[in-house]
Design a protein around this motif. Structure first.
Motif, short mmCIF file in Angstrom:
data_model
loop_
_atom_site.label_atom_id
_atom_site.label_comp_id
_atom_site.label_asym_id
_atom_site.label_seq_id
_atom_site.Cartn_x
_atom_site.Cartn_y
_atom_site.Cartn_z
N UNK A 130 0.84 -1.07 0.13
CA UNK A 130 -0.26 0.39 0.03
C UNK A 130 0.98 1.25 0.33
N UNK A 131 0.67 2.70 -1.30
CA UNK A 131 1.52 3.59 -1.03
C UNK A 131 0.39 5.01 -0.92
N UNK A 132 0.96 6.20 -0.75
CA UNK A 132 0.38 7.40 -1.00
C UNK A 132 1.18 7.89 -1.41
N UNK A 133 1.02 8.56 -3.05
CA UNK A 133 2.48 8.98 -3.20
C UNK A 133 2.00 10.77 -2.95
N UNK A 134 3.49 11.49 -3.36
CA UNK A 134 3.26 13.31 -2.56
C UNK A 134 1.80 13.77 -3.95
N UNK A 135 1.94 14.90 -3.29
CA UNK A 135 1.18 15.53 -3.98
C UNK A 135 1.92 16.85 -4.99
N UNK A 136 2.86 16.87 -4.63
CA UNK A 136 4.26 17.51 -5.64
C UNK A 136 4.15 16.53 -6.74
N UNK A 137 4.16 16.63 -8.11
CA UNK A 137 4.26 15.72 -8.96
C UNK A 137 5.59 15.28 -9.53
N UNK A 138 6.88 16.03 -9.14
CA UNK A 138 8.39 15.88 -9.57
C UNK A 138 8.55 14.53 -8.68
N UNK A 139 8.01 14.53 -7.37
CA UNK A 139 8.76 13.78 -6.55
C UNK A 139 7.73 12.37 -6.50
N UNK A 140 6.72 12.25 -7.40
CA UNK A 140 6.14 10.56 -7.76
C UNK A 140 6.62 9.62 -8.28
N UNK A 141 7.31 9.70 -9.47
CA UNK A 141 7.93 8.83 -9.50
C UNK A 141 9.41 8.42 -8.96
N UNK A 142 9.71 8.52 -8.36
CA UNK A 142 11.02 8.42 -7.72
C UNK A 142 10.27 7.29 -6.08
N UNK A 143 8.67 8.02 -5.81
CA UNK A 143 8.65 7.67 -4.96
C UNK A 143 8.41 6.37 -5.45
N UNK A 144 7.65 6.09 -6.94
CA UNK A 144 7.23 4.77 -6.98
C UNK A 144 8.23 3.74 -7.13
N UNK A 145 9.21 4.60 -8.26
CA UNK A 145 10.95 3.64 -8.42
C UNK A 145 11.54 2.57 -7.05
N UNK A 146 11.29 3.33 -6.01
CA UNK A 146 11.32 2.90 -4.45
C UNK A 146 10.68 2.32 -4.01
N UNK A 147 9.56 2.37 -4.22
CA UNK A 147 8.04 1.25 -3.45
C UNK A 147 8.87 -0.35 -4.25
N UNK A 148 8.15 0.22 -5.81
CA UNK A 148 8.13 -1.44 -7.16
C UNK A 148 10.52 -1.89 -6.41
N UNK A 149 10.98 -0.92 -6.44
CA UNK A 149 12.24 -1.45 -6.29
C UNK A 149 12.08 -2.90 -4.90
N UNK A 150 11.36 -1.82 -3.77
CA UNK A 150 10.94 -2.48 -2.44
C UNK A 150 10.63 -4.29 -2.76
N UNK A 151 9.52 -3.64 -3.30
CA UNK A 151 8.26 -5.15 -3.31
C UNK A 151 9.28 -6.26 -4.66
#
Length: 242
Positions: A130-151
């Motif tokens: 489960x994830x809740x990504x940033x309101x700031x558009x430029x931050x969401x892709x790094x967050x998603x990459x970190x999330x998929x990496x952890x999985x």
């Protein structure tokens, strides 16, 4: 899945090869808690991916009580002041579970994920996140990459969902849909009172098929429970049969 004024009687027992996964932003339990509990019990998820649960350091008892109220199990653990977690039903074995941090800018609200390795008896395990990504558009892709990496470190099929704070045309949504497969229905998820945009979704590994269950959920309770609509998918794990 349809949103109607009343609940139908419970349907037949769930397929033995299906896990019901729901993602739901519950807005810190600030709204009509009884309505929220009713909606989740009507969904009857096996995995409940939650965003915006209470995140202050002494809120664990509130989340545990909420899990009891909706008939699910919460694994607890350290949450790093995050508002993201998940719960599971007794149909599943939980092999391990944790919370992890996502990269954020200094002084920003902590963001992270809840992740668990779960197994439907008679099947090989998978990872739910489960994830809740940033309101700031430029931050969401790094967050998603970190999330998929952890999985990916677990080397197992993945079901991932959450509040992406982005619509399907966005680059982060498209990135997740390339690495996994979008399995949630194409319909607005925000706001619950006046649905007009889709910012919540569920994605799964290629071997996991997903269908939208034919649920009838109470519209009045949906509008009262929180500001998002739930996203619900029945995930077929036949490919993981042992």
């Amino acid at each position: 899945m349809s949103f109607e004024a009343s609940l139908e009687a419970p349907g037949p027992a769930r397929d033995p090869h299906v896990i019901r996964v729901a993602s739901y932003n519950v807005r810190a339990l600030k709204d009509d808690r009884a309505a929220l509990v009713e909606v989740i019990r009507a969904i009857a998820p096996d995995v409940l991916l939650l965003q915006e649960v209470p995140r202050h350091p002494v809120s664990g008892h509130r989340i545990a009580t909420f899990a009891d109220d909706v008939g699910l199990t919460w694994f607890g653990g350290r949450r790093y002041r995050m508002s993201t977690t998940l719960m599971t039903s007794l149909r599943l074995d939980v092999l391990d579970a944790c919370h992890g941090r996502l990269p954020v800018r200094r002084f920003d609200e902590p963001r992270g994920f809840g992740m668990a390795t779960v197994r439907l008896p008679g099947h090989r395990p998978l990872v739910a996140a489960s994830a809740h990504l940033s309101l700031r558009g430029t931050d969401r892709l790094p967050e998603a990459k970190a999330l998929l990496g952890a999985a990916a470190t677990r080397g197992l099929p993945v079901v991932l969902g959450g509040d992406l704070n982005e619509e399907p045309a966005g680059k982060t949504w498209r990135y997740l849909a390339r690495g996994l497969r979008e399995v949630s229905a194409d319909g607005p998820t925000y706001s619950a009172q006046q649905p007009h945009k889709r910012i919540d979704g569920i994605f799964a590994s290629a071997e996991l098929a997903g269908t939208t269950p034919d649920l009838v959920l109470p519209t009045a309770q949906l509008a009262a429970a929180t500001d998002h609509l739930p996203v619900v998918v029945d995930v077929d794990v036949s490919a993981l049969s042992e």
